[in-house]
Scaffold this motif. Structure first.
Motif, PDB file in Angstrom:
ATOM      1  N   SER A 231     -22.259  73.900  23.181  1.00 14.14           N
ATOM      2  CA  SER A 231     -22.671  72.977  22.111  1.00 14.14           C
ATOM      3  C   SER A 231     -23.138  71.800  22.803  1.00 14.14           C
ATOM      4  N   PRO A 234     -26.680  67.770  17.825  1.00 12.28           N
ATOM      5  CA  PRO A 234     -27.552  68.277  16.962  1.00 12.28           C
ATOM      6  C   PRO A 234     -28.809  67.836  17.182  1.00 12.28           C
ATOM      7  N   THR A 237     -33.688  67.845  21.716  1.00  8.76           N
ATOM      8  CA  THR A 237     -34.738  68.719  21.535  1.00  8.76           C
ATOM      9  C   THR A 237     -34.613  69.667  22.695  1.00  8.76           C
ATOM     10  N   HIS A 301     -27.252  80.704  10.708  1.00 15.13           N
ATOM     11  CA  HIS A 301     -27.902  80.256  12.157  1.00 15.13           C
ATOM     12  C   HIS A 301     -29.288  80.523  12.270  1.00 15.13           C
ATOM     13  N   PHE A 340     -29.384  77.064  16.276  1.00 14.35           N
ATOM     14  CA  PHE A 340     -29.128  76.008  15.658  1.00 14.35           C
ATOM     15  C   PHE A 340     -28.244  76.649  14.182  1.00 14.35           C
ATOM     16  N   PHE A 364     -38.576  74.197  12.860  1.00 14.27           N
ATOM     17  CA  PHE A 364     -37.629  73.839  14.206  1.00 14.27           C
ATOM     18  C   PHE A 364     -38.564  73.495  15.332  1.00 14.27           C
ATOM     19  N   LYS A 372     -35.906  71.631  17.874  1.00 17.90           N
ATOM     20  CA  LYS A 372     -34.852  70.486  17.451  1.00 17.90           C
ATOM     21  C   LYS A 372     -34.711  70.840  16.070  1.00 17.90           C
ATOM     22  N   TRP A 373     -33.678  70.424  15.213  1.00 17.16           N
ATOM     23  CA  TRP A 373     -33.532  70.396  14.091  1.00 17.16           C
ATOM     24  C   TRP A 373     -34.539  69.430  13.312  1.00 17.16           C
ATOM     25  N   LEU A 405     -24.184  70.429  10.823  1.00 14.06           N
ATOM     26  CA  LEU A 405     -25.128  70.991  11.869  1.00 14.06           C
ATOM     27  C   LEU A 405     -24.625  70.918  13.371  1.00 14.06           C
ATOM     28  N   SER A 406     -25.058  72.174  13.846  1.00 14.30           N
ATOM     29  CA  SER A 406     -24.735  72.390  15.503  1.00 14.30           C
ATOM     30  C   SER A 406     -25.790  72.888  16.043  1.00 14.30           C
ATOM     31  N   THR A 407     -25.732  72.417  17.337  1.00 20.27           N
ATOM     32  CA  THR A 407     -26.892  73.220  18.246  1.00 20.27           C
ATOM     33  C   THR A 407     -26.125  73.910  19.515  1.00 20.27           C
TER      34      THR A 407
END
Length: 481
Positions: A231, A234, A237, A301, A340, A364, A372-373, A405-407
């Protein structure tokens, strides 16, 4: 199924004529289902000397429940099959509850044979290509009426190499997990090669280099990559196809880009086209609406990927030379996937009536190759049209859970030895490994070497559309695009 009688024309010898030398493999058969669909007795394979024979032989010994039946079936099977890539029956022996089949040649387990070339990726690649050509005889196996096979996969059989000829020898015994070989999977990587009738020895490296194409060798290198993932913030980019540095992805925040693909250098196809939404209603503006109670305790996701690392492998040593990087090359990660995640926690008191709205996937995309978010990926609303958005404070006061949120970023890295092998292979093929000549020759997109101060992820080009799926806490993954 009736047990076949021992054919009258098989050579039967006294058990005492067999001198077992070394145990090669054991299949105890307990709970193991054979390709015939039956449970097996204990089956042990040995290298052996047979009285009157000057060369070593291979002997299979059967003991245990229904050992004689298994022995008789194998004798009948191998008597009916004569092929240079199938174990060749020489004779048999039987004494009390012990039975044996004797095969021509001294066999070596395929994995053991291939392991002698683990020190050299070039030789390992050539060896697998050599035996992939041999496995092409599976078409002959399918055509054999005694087998009644529709498809022949190498992983369904035990594979040996016959030491006297260097030929692949197929044993119809299902392999144990530690002896399973899947040459079928390598068919997509390795071309057919004319296999000589001698073993591939280390001194044949020049022949191996001459036989392997650049494309083939790069695909072999790609197949030995180490998967990496973790991870990240968030707010980051992410640029697909970029190569980042860092001792581990646990320290992603300290990583920088060392190279990225030049903008508009690739035209990607949407990998996930054709998946349809199974739940949720898509509006004319592209936003998707869900009933609030349907998404309680779920994770949503969105992911996209560029999974081809061949461009990087064709010019990695050029980038390392430009950046003056000479060691710990396995710390450099080729980024191929970004995912994401949006988590909706479970509310003990129950979800209030309302709706969750999710942004379109295109939201996105922030530039060529980059994702990115968006500023507002999702929101709660009491209005079925979504025209009136609830603020974070108002949603919390009404009992809606916060949206988390998570990436996640995934990539691949390669050991120093792989890059050393690439350097040697490119040089032996007549290219300067510290240039981008190989990439130009193959028509691969070129990498731009980044400066020491470049941010974590750079911008690039992509036409991939991220895909959404819905996962309930008590259910398996369910796609909704």
């Amino acid at each position: 199924m009736p047990v076949p009688a021992v054919p009258s024309d098989i050579r039967m010898i006294p058990m005492g004529d067999i001198d077992l030398q070394q145990l090669l493999q054991v299949n105890k058969g307990s709970g193991t289902i054979s390709w015939r669909g039956e449970r097996r007795c204990a089956r042990r394979v040995y290298s052996a000397k047979v009285d009157g024979r000057t060369s070593n032989m291979t002997v299979v010994v059967y003991q245990g429940d229904k050992a004689e039946e298994e022995w008789r079936r194998d004798i009948a099977l191998y008597m009916a099959l004569r092929h240079p890539n199938i174990l060749q029956l020489w004779g048999g022996a039987s004494a009390g509850n012990v039975h044996a089949t004797v095969f021509h040649g001294d066999l070596v387990p395929f994995k053991q044979f291939a392991a002698r070339y683990d020190h050299s990726l070039i030789m390992a690649a050539y060896t697998h290509a050599y035996y992939m050509a041999e496995w092409e005889t599976r078409e002959d196996l399918i055509s054999l009426p005694s087998l009644k096979l529709e498809v022949a996969f190498s992983s369904d059989f035990t594979l040996w190499v016959r030491a006297s000829t260097g030929r692949l020898s197929v044993d119809f015994e299902p392999p144990d997990s530690d002896s399973e070989v899947s040459l079928w999977d390598l068919r997509r990587i390795l071309p057919n090669m004319t296999a000589p009738n001698t073993l591939v020895e280390a001194g044949h490296k020049a022949l191996a280099i001459d036989s392997l194409t650049l494309e083939l060798y790069h695909r072999v290198c790609e197949s030995v990559a180490r998967d990496r993932g973790n991870s990240i913030s968030p707010g980051a980019t992410v640029s697909l196809g970029g190569v980042i540095s860092g001792s581990s992805l646990d320290e992603y925040g300290n990583c920088v880009v060392v190279a990225c693909l030049a903008a508009k250098s690739l035209c990607l196809n949407p990998l996930f086209a054709g998946w349809r939404r199974q739940e949720g209603e898509v509006g004319e503006d592209g936003w998707t609406r869900y009933e609030a109670e349907d998404v309680s305790g779920t994770e949503i996701h969105c992911f996209t990927r560029y999974y081809d690392g061949l461009a990087w492998l064709s010019q990695a040593n050029h980038v390392f030379h430009r950046r003056q990087i000479t060691f710990n090359l396995d710390n450099y990660v080729f980024v191929h996937t970004v995912a994401f995640g949006l988590t909706i926690p479970t509310i003990k008191e129950g979800m209030p009536p309302g709706y969750l709205f999710l942004c379109p996937e295109k939201s996105f995309e922030t530039g060529p190759w980059s994702f990115k978010w968006p500023d507002c990926p999702a929101y709660w609303s009491l209005d079925p049209s979504g025209a009136e958005r609830l603020s974070v404070e108002d949603a919390a006061s009404l009992g809606f859970p916060p949206l988390q949120l998570s990436t996640m970023v995934e990539g691949q890295s390669w050991d120093d030895s792989v890059y050393t092998g690439l350097n040697q292979f490119h040089r032996d093929k007549g290219f300067d490994p510290e240039s981008q000549d190989v990439a130009r020759h193959l028509g691969e997109p070129l990498y731009q070497v980044s400066s020491e101060r470049d941010p974590l992820f750079a911008y690039g080009q992509s036409s991939l559309a991220p895909i959404l799926w819905l996962k309930n806490e008590s259910q398996s993954t369910m796609r909704i695009h």
